[in-house]
Each structure stands twice: as structure tokens, then as C-alpha cells.
Design a protein around this motif. Structure first.
Motif, PDB file in Angstrom:
ATOM      1  N   CYS A   1     -42.229 -32.756  64.957  1.00 45.42           N
ATOM      2  CA  CYS A   1     -42.213 -32.683  66.419  1.00 45.42           C
ATOM      3  C   CYS A   1     -41.062 -31.762  66.826  1.00 45.42           C
ATOM      4  O   CYS A   1     -40.314 -31.267  65.977  1.00 45.42           O
ATOM      5  CB  CYS A   1     -42.073 -34.079  67.036  1.00 45.42           C
TER       6      CYS A   1
ATOM      7  N   ASP B   1     -38.317 -32.407  68.074  1.00 47.90           N
ATOM      8  CA  ASP B   1     -36.990 -32.931  67.781  1.00 47.90           C
ATOM      9  C   ASP B   1     -36.770 -33.260  66.306  1.00 47.90           C
ATOM     10  O   ASP B   1     -35.722 -33.810  65.958  1.00 47.90           O
ATOM     11  CB  ASP B   1     -36.721 -34.176  68.645  1.00 47.90           C
ATOM     12  N   CYS B   2     -37.732 -32.948  65.445  1.00 49.48           N
ATOM     13  CA  CYS B   2     -37.539 -33.231  64.017  1.00 49.48           C
ATOM     14  C   CYS B   2     -36.408 -32.380  63.436  1.00 49.48           C
ATOM     15  O   CYS B   2     -35.752 -32.780  62.480  1.00 49.48           O
ATOM     16  CB  CYS B   2     -38.822 -32.942  63.240  1.00 49.48           C
TER      17      CYS B   2
ATOM     18  N   CYS C   1     -36.537 -38.667  61.928  1.00 47.02           N
ATOM     19  CA  CYS C   1     -36.572 -38.199  63.320  1.00 47.02           C
ATOM     20  C   CYS C   1     -36.492 -39.381  64.286  1.00 47.02           C
ATOM     21  O   CYS C   1     -37.242 -40.354  64.156  1.00 47.02           O
ATOM     22  CB  CYS C   1     -37.838 -37.389  63.584  1.00 47.02           C
TER      23      CYS C   1
ATOM     24  N   CYS D   1     -40.261 -38.853  66.847  1.00 50.12           N
ATOM     25  CA  CYS D   1     -41.657 -39.046  66.439  1.00 50.12           C
ATOM     26  C   CYS D   1     -41.825 -40.133  65.385  1.00 50.12           C
ATOM     27  O   CYS D   1     -42.955 -40.544  65.104  1.00 50.12           O
ATOM     28  CB  CYS D   1     -42.279 -37.729  65.980  1.00 50.12           C
TER      29      CYS D   1
HETATM   30 ZN    ZN Z   1     -39.894 -35.668  65.098  1.00 50.69          ZN
END
Ligand code: ZN
Ligand code: ATP
Length: 665
Positions: free
Chosen positions: A170, A172-173, A475, A478
Motif C-alpha cells: 500500500c 504506506d508500506c 505496515c 494495510c
Molecule cells: Zn501497507
């Protein structure tokens, strides 16, 4: 070759041939959310309209600016100041009558755009320009389990990232690089580069004069908490002095008084404050002291700052050069070069003399104060707002001159203060094309064909397509388990929601038997030793529609549950239950043993750093509690604002720094 005609058949022939009849037919039923109608958004809207995506919701919070017209081709000069979403939708609707475009002039973070609303789309396309909104849409798509195509450009570079929960990384990973940081003391007292003065003018002086009034409540609170009394006294004195000039700027206009208020501001920030700083002898042992500026002296041309200031002042330097061309008629040493002395080049790009800067400071302050008097509550820096740009240009240059730092043209200040990387229409167009190609793969469910695509400045290989990487197991966005509760926040308590979702302990994967803490974003609402808020309503805790409650396993063994707060369905009886739990209670999986520390913004861990415009959990907890259970991190707003600009506080210059912090002094 078949000739495309204006007929429906002619219009769709190529798209049908390329996509195949099945996907093409599905497109007309597809509901797309396009967030952002700027550089990428305009190109993308045109693409999806011409391809035949049937139902497009286009959302943007902004109005059209003159500077958008060179690349945001759906807009014309007559549209300036109109809503981007509305105008783009109107222009693009004419490209294909089979497409329905619903424009929304609003911020994607508004509460009505909740998880249920996101779930109404088949796919979301991001054409945004900031991290905060991108993160928000990413999280909403994770919660609603809707595919997202994320994108961005910076000059010649661009990227498209298809995102699908559990299948690929995602947004923000992978942690995003933190912006360049400057110690606050550098900005407040000891600038040594033009950028320090620009940040000071934009993020400190502007808010002090034209931003929200600070009632000193935070200082009172900090005093109660036993914070450093001397620092509080200094901040109080400073706040008091600013109150006087703030009032002058807001006083009803008496003929010709405007410039007096400007003079008052000048004398405070460029004279008295600098004299105060000079009285701290220690500060100037190893660095050149600043020179207090003299308003009347500059006006009359009799004020000459220190040699150092002039030796390094590029505006004086360029003015000197201009004076040569001018036959040496201009008096540079006293800073009284007339505008005509250096008008070579575009107006914005010419160097300003000391007197020019003073004049610009006075005129922009007068304009801004007139706006306050005519009803604007607060004014903050916007690179496209001439009054604020003039003010920041003049104020930062005056400060630079006081400190012997080279000055900058209005053009340069705009670039530096607005963090501008010139936008290139061609890059936007390429990226918009690539977004549509990735959207097709998501709609076809051809997940193996998904690619992260980069546009790069390499003529031999302008595009690179990278296979998708699986989600980062650590993460904090996600890998969480999402669920939705529908409720009336005024009638439901925190414990009802949390206990309802955790069930009898067997539900939620057995997590209900465990110790949990509850957060709203980074704000802690309860933990196993602190239950004061459990019987409070969600509304009283400001946990309302569109927000998330994070239920965190204290042992860190189970994934975090993210509860999206939604509203009760239409037609729900007023006497009916105030809370509707998900039909299947969330079952957070056990977390993998982290091989390395969690990477992304960790909503819901006790040590998470506050990000964006959030308040630290402990500070908030104190407020809700009323009492002070322990030491409070004291974070006055001024510091906070500077921090938002990527600045960090250094209490002492020997303090060890994180790797990603660039020490400028
Ligand atoms: Zn993520
Ligand atoms: N939270 C948000 N909600 C809705 N729209 C947003 C949000 N944040 C940013 N946008 C929109 O995303 C678009 C991004 O487009 P772009 O990067 O071209 O920016 P711009 O403001 O048009 O151009 P520039 O910044 O170069 O002047 C803008 O139109 C902006 O209004």
C-alpha cells in the motif's frame, strides 16, 4: 483505417477494439472516484471520459488559479477562481455524452466521505499533490477494500502505483522520506542561509501576525505542569508584544494609519527583537551578530548596515551591477536604489534593494491588514496569493540583510517557500495514460500484470515497470484488520463499541480476553490502566463519522483492529439501537514476529510520533483528564507550526540527531 466520427460508434470503436468487448461493456457501468483535478487530474479526467468510464465522481477542494492554466487544459482564463471540480466536469462532459461526471467541490478528508461512501466505487484514482491526502485515501481504500491507483509527478519524474489490499504494497508500506529539517533555534535566532529567513517569515512571522490568536491557554497549562518557568516567561513576553502589533493591524482604519501599523511591526521584529537577541552575548561569541534595522534611516537613505551584510547581499550586489549600467547614478550604499535601477529581467526576478524591501514590506502589510479589517479572520501563506508572497519576500529579505545573508528575488522566494518543483505538462500526460493502463489491469483482475511504473529522466529508458511487491508485513496501515460500526456517536459510549466489537473474548480471534488500548489516530483514549473515557460517548470524545478507532493488543501479538465510524442507515428508527456492529466481528490475525522495527506511521502504538496536524496522545489525554498524571511534553503552537514545516527543536546544540535530520547551522 476506420474513420472515427462524432457518432457513438465512431467514438468507441478504438477503445472497444483495444479493451475487448467484455471490459469495454463493463466500463460504462464502472464507478470511478477521481481525487484531484489539478495537473494530473485534468489529463486523467480527459482519458477516462474518452475511454468511456461510465460514472465518474471528481473531487477537488480548490479553485482555479491563473498559474494552473499552462497545464490544466480543461480550464480557461474566465474560469479563474471557480471550483476546479465543477469546471473540469463541465468541460470534459462535452467530450463524451455517454459519461456521467459528478463533481464535488470539497476536501476528501471531510467526514461524509466515509468508508461506506468509498465502498460505492469500483476503483479510486489519486491525482493529488500532498502526502496527507494520499495517506488518507490509501487508508480509506484499505478499509473499504477498493482498488486504488496512486500517482505523482515531480518535474521530469513520475510514478504510478496500483494498490490492492493484501495483494500489493500500500502507499504506506514504504516509509516516505522526511522533509529537510532545521533546528528551531536556527530559524528563531541564528539564521545563516536565505531559507532560514524564508521559513521564519512564512511559518513564524505570518502566523504570529495574521494567524489565529493564541490566548495563552497553553502557556498557563504548561506552567501548571511545572515547565521551565524562564522559558514560559520569555514566551509570554513575546506573545504579549505580538498582541500589541496584532491589534494595530486589526484596528479600524484611520486615514493614513495603515503604514503606521506596518512600521510598528517592522520596529518590533527588525529592531527591538534583534536588540534583545544581541543582549544574549553568549550567542554571538562564535558567530557574527545581526544588525538592528532602522526604519526611518532606510527610508531617508541614511541607514548603512554592517559591511558584512552588504558584502553578501546579492540584491545590493546586483543593484551595484545595475548601477554601473545606469552610469552609477544609483545610490546603493544607502539602499536607496530606485526600482528603475535594476529592472533588467522580469519584474519578479529582479533583485530588490534594502529600500525596495522596506517599501514592499510596508505595502504588503497594509494590504494584508486591510483584508483582516474587511473580515478575513486569518491569512496564511499561499504562494499564489500575491499579498502573502510579497510579505514573505520582503520580511525574509529584511531579516537576511540584518543577518548579513544574501537576499532573494520574489521569484526565488516563491520557489523556496512554496516548495515548487516546476510542473511539466508532458510528464503529467504520460502519468495519466499509465494510470488508466493500471486501472484496466485492476478492473480485469489481472493482478499478475500490475506494475509500478516510473517515468525517469533517462532518454535510453524513459519508463521502467517493476513487478508488484507484497505488502510489508509490518505496515501499520494495510496489515491492520478493518471493520465498520454504524452508530449515533451522541448515544453510544466508547466501552459499548469496544466491548461490542471484541465480543465475549472468543470473537476477535480471542483478542477480547487480552489487554487492549484504544486510540483515535495517534490520540490515546484508553489503556488497561486508564479507563476514564470508557463511559463517555463517542461524540464527547470527538470520535465521529469518518474517523477510526484503533484497538491495539497491548502485547503486540494480534494485528490492530481499525474500526471505521459510520452513520446509522437512513430510515433507522430514532428509538432503534444506537450501535450496529459488523455482522462478522473482526478476526485480527496474529502478527508476524517483526524482523525489524515497524516502518510506516504507526497509528495506535504508544510510542508513535505525532504526525501532520495531530496532537500528541499524552497532551490530549491530559486535556481530557483535566488532571496531570505525569510530566507533559510542552508543545506550544508556535513550535508546532515550525515543526510542520519540517523543523525540530534542539534544546541544546549537542543533542544527538536522528540520521534523517540535516543540521544546517
Ligand atoms: Zn501497507
Ligand atoms: N485533501 C484534498 N481534497 C481534495 N483535493 C485535494 C486535496 N489535496 C489536494 N487536492 C487537489 O489535488 C490537486 C493536485 O493537483 P496539482 O498537483 O496539479 O496541484 P495544483 O495546486 O493545481 O498545482 P500547483 O501546486 O503546481 O500550483 C489540486 O487541484 C488540489 O486542490
Amino acid at each position: 483505417m476506420a474513420k472515427a466520427t462524432g457518432s457513438a460508434d465512431g467514438r468507441s470503436r478504438h477503445a472497444k477494439a483495444i479493451l475487448g468487448p467484455e471490459l469495454y461493456a463493463r466500463l460504462s457501468e464502472t464507478k470511478v472516484l477521481l481525487v484531484g483535478a489539478g495537473g494530473i487530474g485534468c489529463e486523467l479526467l480527459k482519458n477516462i471520459v474518452l475511454t468511456g468510464f461510465g460514472h465518474i465522481t471528481l473531487l477537488d477542494l480548490d479553485t482555479i488559479d491563473l498559474s494552473n492554466l499552462n497545464r490544466q487544459f480543461l480550464f480557461r482564463k474566465k474560469d479563474v477562481k471557480q471550483s476546479k471540480a465543477l469546471v473540469a466536469a463541465k468541460t470534459a462532459s462535452a467530450f463524451n455524452p455517454n459519461v456521467k461526471i459528478t463533481p464535488i467541490h470539497g476536501n476528501i478528508k471531510e467526514p461524509q466521505f466515509d468508508v461506506a461512501w468509498f465502498r460505492g466505487f469500483d476503483i479510486v484514482l489519486n491525482a493529488l499533490d500532498n502526502l496527507d491526502a494520499r495517506r488518507h485515501v490509501n487508508k480509506m481504500c484499505m478499509a473499504a477494500n477498493i482498488p486504488l491507483v496512486e500517482s505523482g509527478t515531480a518535474g521530469y519524474l513520475g510514478q504510478v502505483q496500483p494498490i490492492l489490499k493484501d495483494r500489493a504494497e500500500c502507499f504506506d508500506c514504504v516509509p516516505k522520506p522526511t522533509p529537510k529539517s532545521f533546528p528551531v533555534c536556527t530559524i528563531r535566532s541564528t539564521p545563516s542561509q536565505p531559507i532560514h529567513c524564508i521559513v521564519w517569515a512564512k511559518s513564524y512571522l505570518m502566523p504570529q501576525l495574521f494567524g489565529e490568536d493564541e490566548d495563552g491557554g497553553e502557556l498557563d497549562e504548561a506552567e501548571k505542569q511545572g515547565e521551565n518557568a524562564q522559558e514560559i516567561a520569555t514566551l509570554r513576553k513575546e506573545a504579549q508584544a505580538f498582541k500589541v502589533v496584532r491589534t494595530a493591524l486589526r484596528m479600524p482604519e484611520i486615514d493614513g494609519q495603515g503604514p503606521n501599523a506596518a512600521k510598528l511591526v517592522f520596529e518590533k521584529v527588525f529592531h527591538s527583537d534583534i536588540l534583545n537577541l544581541l543582549s544574549m552575548a553568549d550567542m554571538w561569541r562564535s558567530r557574527a551578530p545581526p544588525t538592528p534595522l532602522d526604519f526611518e534611516g532606510i527610508r531617508k537613505g541614511t541607514f548603512v548596515p554592517t559591511k558584512k551584510a552588504y558584502a553578501e547581499d546579492t540584491s545590493a550586489h546586483s543593484a551595484k551591477k545595475a548601477a554601473k549600467v545606469d552610469g552609477g547614478k544609483t545610490n546603493v550604499a544607502n539602499g536607496s536604489s530606485s526600482n528603475s535601477a535594476n529592472t533588467a529581467g522580469l519584474k519578479d526576478q529582479r533583485a530588490l534593494s534594502l529600500k525596495d524591501n522596506l517599501d514592499l514590506f510596508v505595502s504588503s502589510t497594509v494590504r494584508l491588514s486591510a483584508r483582516l479589517r474587511s473580515g478575513e479572520d486569518t491569512i496564511s501563506f499561499d504562494k499564489d496569493d500575491d499579498d502573502t508572497l510579497d510579505f514573505v519576500t520582503a520580511a525574509s529579505n529584511l531579516r537576511s540583510i540584518a543577518y548579513g545573508i544574501p537576499t532573494k528575488s520574489r521569484w526565488e522566494v516563491k520557489e523556496m517557500a512554496g516548495n515548487i518543483i516546476p510542473a511539466i505538462a508532458t510528464t503529467n500526460a504520460i502519468i495519466a495514460g499509465l494510470i488508466v493502463l493500471q486501472a484496466f489491469q485492476l478492473l480485469r483482475k489481472s493482478y499478475n500484470a500490475l506494475r509500478n511504473v516510473h517515468v525517469q529522466f533517462k532518454p535510453s529508458m524513459p519508463l521502467s515497470a517493476i513487478n508488484m511487491t507484497p505488502p510489508n508485513p509490518n505496515c501499520g496501515v494495510c496489515r491492520d484488520t478493518y471493520a465498520e460500526v454504524l452508530c449515533d456517536p451522541a448515544r453510544v459510549t466508547l466501552s459499548e463499541v469496544v466491548e461490542g466489537v471484541l465480543g465475549d473474548g472468543e470473537g476477535a480471534g480471542g483478542m477480547g480476553k487480552r489487554d487492549v488500548s484504544v486510540y483515535e489516530h495517534t490520540r490515546m483514549l484508553s489503556d488497561p490502566d486508564w479507563d476514564d473515557n470508557l463511559e463517555r460517548t463517542l461524540e464527547s470524545l470527538n470520535v465521529t463519522r469518518g474517523k477510526f478507532l484503533s484497538i491495539v493488543d497491548d502485547e503486540g501479538e494480534f494485528a490492530t483492529i481499525q474500526l471505521a465510524i459510520g452513520v446509522l442507515p437512513p430510515g433507522h428508527s430514532v428509538d432503534g439501537p444506537a450501535l450496529i456492529l459488523p455482522s462478522l466481528l473482526p478476526m485480527p490475525p496474529r502478527k508476524p514476529k517483526p524482523a525489524m522495527p515497524s516502518t510506516p506511521p504507526r497509528t495506535g502504538t504508544k510510542r508513535s510520533a505525532p504526525e501532520d496536524d495531530d496532537i500528541e496522545p499524552v497532551a490530549k489525554r491530559l486535556k481530557m483528564n483535566g488532571a496531570a498524571p505525569g510530566p507533559t511534553p510542552f508543545t506550544p503552537n508556535k513550535k508546532k507550526r515550525l515543526e510542520d514545516d519540517g523543523l525540530i527543536m534542539l534544546d541544546n546544540p549537542d543533542e544527538p540527531l536522528e540520521d534523517d535530520v540535516i543540521l544546517v547551522d
